[in-house]
Scaffold this motif. Structure first.
Motif, PDB file in Angstrom:
ATOM      1  N   TYR A 107       4.112   7.161   4.453  1.00 14.42           N
ATOM      2  CA  TYR A 107       3.934   6.388   3.225  1.00 14.42           C
ATOM      3  C   TYR A 107       5.116   7.066   2.298  1.00 14.42           C
ATOM      4  CZ  TYR A 107      -0.772   4.758   4.124  1.00 14.42           C
ATOM      5  OH  TYR A 107      -1.652   3.718   4.896  1.00 14.42           O
TER       6      TYR A 107
ATOM      7  N   ARG B 280      -8.158   1.229   1.516  1.00 18.82           N
ATOM      8  CA  ARG B 280      -6.657   1.188   0.685  1.00 18.82           C
ATOM      9  C   ARG B 280      -6.601   0.086  -0.144  1.00 18.82           C
ATOM     10  NH1 ARG B 280      -1.717   0.630   4.658  1.00 18.82           N
ATOM     11  NH2 ARG B 280      -2.925  -1.243   5.095  1.00 18.82           N
ATOM     12  N   ARG B 281      -5.771   0.532  -1.221  1.00 17.60           N
ATOM     13  CA  ARG B 281      -5.712  -0.415  -2.399  1.00 17.60           C
ATOM     14  C   ARG B 281      -4.046  -0.738  -2.779  1.00 17.60           C
ATOM     15  NH1 ARG B 281      -9.146   1.996  -7.169  1.00 17.60           N
ATOM     16  NH2 ARG B 281      -8.586   3.942  -6.064  1.00 17.60           N
ATOM     17  N   PRO B 282      -3.711  -2.118  -2.777  1.00 19.55           N
ATOM     18  CA  PRO B 282      -2.552  -2.074  -3.141  1.00 19.55           C
ATOM     19  C   PRO B 282      -2.044  -1.311  -4.429  1.00 19.55           C
ATOM     20  CG  PRO B 282      -3.874  -4.210  -3.018  1.00 19.55           C
ATOM     21  CD  PRO B 282      -4.461  -2.865  -2.920  1.00 19.55           C
TER      22      PRO B 282
ATOM     23  N   GLU C  86      -6.615   5.526   5.351  1.00 16.79           N
ATOM     24  CA  GLU C  86      -6.086   5.261   6.860  1.00 16.79           C
ATOM     25  C   GLU C  86      -6.409   6.083   7.684  1.00 16.79           C
ATOM     26  OE1 GLU C  86      -1.843   5.123   9.338  1.00 16.79           O
ATOM     27  OE2 GLU C  86      -1.656   4.044   7.312  1.00 16.79           O
TER      28      GLU C  86
ATOM     29  N   TYR D 281       0.833  -1.220   0.161  1.00 12.86           N
ATOM     30  CA  TYR D 281       0.167   0.039  -0.132  1.00 12.86           C
ATOM     31  C   TYR D 281       0.995   1.181  -0.100  1.00 12.86           C
ATOM     32  CZ  TYR D 281      -3.356  -3.511   1.285  1.00 12.86           C
ATOM     33  OH  TYR D 281      -4.224  -4.653   1.500  1.00 12.86           O
ATOM     34  N   CYS D 282       2.018   1.209  -0.061  1.00 14.28           N
ATOM     35  CA  CYS D 282       3.062   2.111  -0.083  1.00 14.28           C
ATOM     36  C   CYS D 282       3.224   2.937   1.191  1.00 14.28           C
ATOM     37  CB  CYS D 282       2.845   3.374  -1.003  1.00 14.28           C
ATOM     38  SG  CYS D 282       2.482   2.561  -2.789  1.00 14.28           S
TER      39      CYS D 282
ATOM     40  N   ASN E 209      -4.252   6.019  -0.204  1.00 10.85           N
ATOM     41  CA  ASN E 209      -4.169   5.140   0.629  1.00 10.85           C
ATOM     42  C   ASN E 209      -4.201   5.848   2.242  1.00 10.85           C
ATOM     43  OD1 ASN E 209      -4.645   2.811  -0.708  1.00 10.85           O
ATOM     44  ND2 ASN E 209      -2.350   2.689  -0.984  1.00 10.85           N
TER      45      ASN E 209
END
Length: 369
Positions: free
Chosen positions: A215, A273-275, A254, A207-208, A250
């Motif tokens: 992040y 959140r997305r990969p 969060e 998710y960085c 992301n």
């Protein structure tokens, strides 16, 4: 917090403080070089080769940046020598066969290719009475440095070959300007938190995220790519743009998840959140050639290159790792065919299946100009 500090250009011992020795990483670097190289280095602009006709430019490093700089500099009318430790330009990024094809184009355009390690610089006083910073006059190569295969005989302006240094030392390459294009290092020195992994960039998850609320994006980020199953770090503008947006999305998700529960009656769906799972992409423009690659080309344990037209430098290469095809590269091919090639490596495929799909794409596009 999003960390996007990028990378810093590497230099060589002894290069600091020498006038005429440059790196290329920032906007100021680019503007300085443009000013020095514009108009073929017109006589009177300083540091011009004897008799005019452009500067003698030595580019140290024959990776992607070095090759692109060599192409631009040569097209501006300067004498260019491209020096690399590897004999084949861009071999680490694109493989030996594609690199050899690009070397042919550089030689045909008049670039002199040299293989060797830089041992130091020769300088002359920059001021009128021996004052001021030393001005570079030559790049000194270590003993054993040689012309790259076919390099000097088939390319390079007459008289621009390196000359033996006095006292039996290495080779001297006359230079009015030197560009160091020998790679970069992630800008992570300021991160002192032992909980953060700063080995080759800032380590992040899919998710960085490097840690809760922290992040990273762009050249500095080394994140777990969901498709390839290992941490990756890319130094390319396209990746920095896409990853910056993914990291911001992301981080906001969060923070929203940690906020107090939404007021009653608020039907806004919660953001998740997305990969970050892009198909890696990079391109390089050199002379009239456009090189475009999807997936992973560096670190392949298997490469299959098809040269479609050697005179026009048209080629396709497929890259494999651990039995799967993970990358594809094209030189001089039209967009329609590129889209078909991208689909081959959008998700890792078994090598044989991917190879057949590349062959089918080439067959369908054979009549495309």
């Amino acid at each position: 917090m999003i960390i996007a500090t990028g990378v810093a250009a590497r230099s060589l011992p002894g290069a600091e403080g020498i006038a005429g020795v440059h790196t290329l990483r920032t906007l100021d670097d680019a503007l300085t070089l443009r000013g020095l190289l514009a108009n073929g280095g017109a006589p009177g602009s300083g540091g011009v080769a004897a008799g005019g006709g452009g500067r003698r430019v030595v580019i140290v490093g024959n990776g992607v940046l070095g090759c692109e700089a060599a192409a631009v500099t040569r097209e501006l009318g300067h004498e260019v020598t491209l020096v690399g430790i590897a004999e084949t330009p861009m071999a680490e990024a694109v493989g030996a066969e594609v690199g050899a094809l690009l070397a042919e184009e550089h030689r045909a355009r008049g670039v002199q290719l040299r293989t060797g390690e830089v041992d130091g610089f020769e300088t002359a006083p920059a001021g009128p009475a021996g004052t001021g910073r030393g001005q570079v006059t030559a790049v000194r190569l270590a003993n054993g440095s040689t012309p790259a295969s076919e390099g000097v005989a088939s390319g390079g302006p007459p008289g621009s070959e390196g000359v033996a240094a006095g006292g039996g030392g290495g080779t001297l390459l006359p230079a009015d300007l030197v560009l160091l294009a020998i790679g970069s290092r992630p800008a992570v020195e300021w991160l002192a938190d032992p909980a953060l992994d700063t080995t080759d960039g800032l380590r992040c998850d899919a998710y960085c995220a490097a840690a809760p609320g922290i992040y990273a994006a762009g050249d500095v980020a080394r994140w777990d790519h969901p498709q390839h199953g290992r941490p990756l770090r890319f130094e390319h503008r396209m990746n920095a743009t896409e990853q910056g947006m993914a990291a911001a999305r992301n981080l906001l998700a969060e923070l929203a998840a940690e906020a107090p529960a939404a007021a009653a009656g608020d039907a806004t769906p919660a953001q998740e959140r997305r990969p970050f799972a892009p198909v890696p992409y990079f391109w390089s423009d050199q002379y009239d050639l456009k090189i475009q690659a999807y997936g992973l080309t560096a670190g392949a344990d298997r490469v299959e290159t098809t040269v479609l037209d050697r005179a026009r430098r048209r080629a396709v290469a497929l890259y494999g790792r651990d039995g799967s095809a993970v990358g594809v590269l094209a030189v001089g091919l039209p967009p329609r065919l590129l889209r078909a090639l991208r689909a081959v490596v959008a998700t890792p495929l078994a090598w044989d299946e991917a190879r057949e799909r590349v062959r089918a794409a080439l067959a369908s596009g054979r009549d495309t100009p």
